[in-house]
Design an enzyme around this catalytic site. Structure first.
Site, short mmCIF file in Angstrom:
data_model
loop_
_atom_site.label_atom_id
_atom_site.label_comp_id
_atom_site.label_asym_id
_atom_site.label_seq_id
_atom_site.Cartn_x
_atom_site.Cartn_y
_atom_site.Cartn_z
N SER A 1 1.05 -1.26 -0.02
CA SER A 1 0.03 0.10 0.10
C SER A 1 0.99 1.15 0.01
O SER A 1 1.74 1.43 -1.07
CB SER A 1 -1.11 -0.17 1.09
OG SER A 1 -1.79 1.20 1.11
N HIS B 1 -4.05 -5.41 -1.25
CA HIS B 1 -5.19 -5.34 -0.71
C HIS B 1 -6.09 -6.54 -0.99
O HIS B 1 -6.63 -6.51 -2.16
CB HIS B 1 -5.80 -3.96 -1.09
CG HIS B 1 -5.06 -2.59 -0.54
ND1 HIS B 1 -4.08 -2.27 -1.48
CD2 HIS B 1 -5.27 -2.04 0.47
CE1 HIS B 1 -3.59 -1.00 -0.82
NE2 HIS B 1 -4.33 -0.99 0.33
N GLU C 1 -2.05 -3.71 -8.04
CA GLU C 1 -3.46 -3.84 -7.12
C GLU C 1 -3.66 -2.68 -6.39
O GLU C 1 -3.00 -1.67 -6.22
CB GLU C 1 -3.05 -5.09 -6.15
CG GLU C 1 -1.88 -4.89 -5.06
CD GLU C 1 -2.56 -4.04 -3.86
OE1 GLU C 1 -3.69 -4.04 -3.68
OE2 GLU C 1 -1.59 -3.28 -3.40
#
Length: 209
Positions: free
Chosen positions: A10, A178, A109
């Site tokens: 992330s 995620h 992603e």
């Protein structure tokens, strides 16, 4: 001079990019206070066997073929692993750690981004030249990326259209970053092979000495 394991996903995509520029291996994988805390194999947890092979045993990760993988584009390709969270990679354009994916198997992603925003991030990377020379793409399952009210275009449709002219393999649905499934650890900077027909990502070399 004294390398340490760097693992997570992330927002720290920016730091992963910095390590790629320094030719260091880093791990796009579970977070301590999130996936690791939830447990090996748990919903929202992580894949403990793969994590141990890569980080503790110093072995290649081997072939990964999780359930539900779909081919968006056919083919087979090898290259170094690169990538991360799509929205963060888009934000890296124009910085000292701007992505350059020439020769790479690119992992992308994200979560909770509407399909039009996913398209915008991909188009930004493409127009910046970041995707030039990429050999293949391994895409996450993009949880929460639902159409906005009043629209019906899905993320899957956006990805199919965006990669329609790409000559290499593109696979969709890997539980990376995620995801609500056990999170796979991806050793960025190491060699890998992706085969769209079998839905397989093969991690070819050790990531730790």
């Amino acid at each position: 001079k004294r390398p340490r394991v760097f693992c997570g996903f992330s927002d720290i995509t920016y730091l992963h990019q910095a390590m790629q520029k320094a030719r260091l291996v880093s791990f796009y994988g579970p977070m301590v206070a999130w996936d690791l805390a939830r447990g090996d194999g748990a919903v929202g947890g992580y894949d403990g066997a793969l994590f141990r092979r890569l980080l503790l045993d110093g072995e290649p990760g081997g072939p990964l073929s999780p359930a539900g993988i779909e081919a968006i584009r056919p083919g087979r390709a090898e290259g170094r692993l690169a990538g991360g969270c799509l929205s963060l990679l888009s934000a890296c354009v124009g910085t000292a750690v701007a992505p350059e994916f020439d020769g790479a198997i690119v992992v992308l992603e994200d979560e909770n981004e509407s399909p039009n925003r996913v398209e915008r991030f991909l188009t930004h990377l493409k127009q910046a030249g970041a995707l030039r020379g990429a050999r293949g793409f391994v895409l996450g399952d993009f949880p929460g990326c639902e159409p906005k009210p009043g629209t019906d275009t899905t993320v899957r449709e956006v990805l199919e259209e965006f990669f329609a002219d790409f000559a290499g393999p593109v696979v969709w649905g890997f539980p990376i970053g995620h995801t609500t499934r056990p999170n796979l650890t991806i050793p960025l900077g190491t060699a890998a092979r992706v085969d769209a027909a079998s839905g397989m990502l093969d991690l070819l070399e050790p990531a730790c000495l």
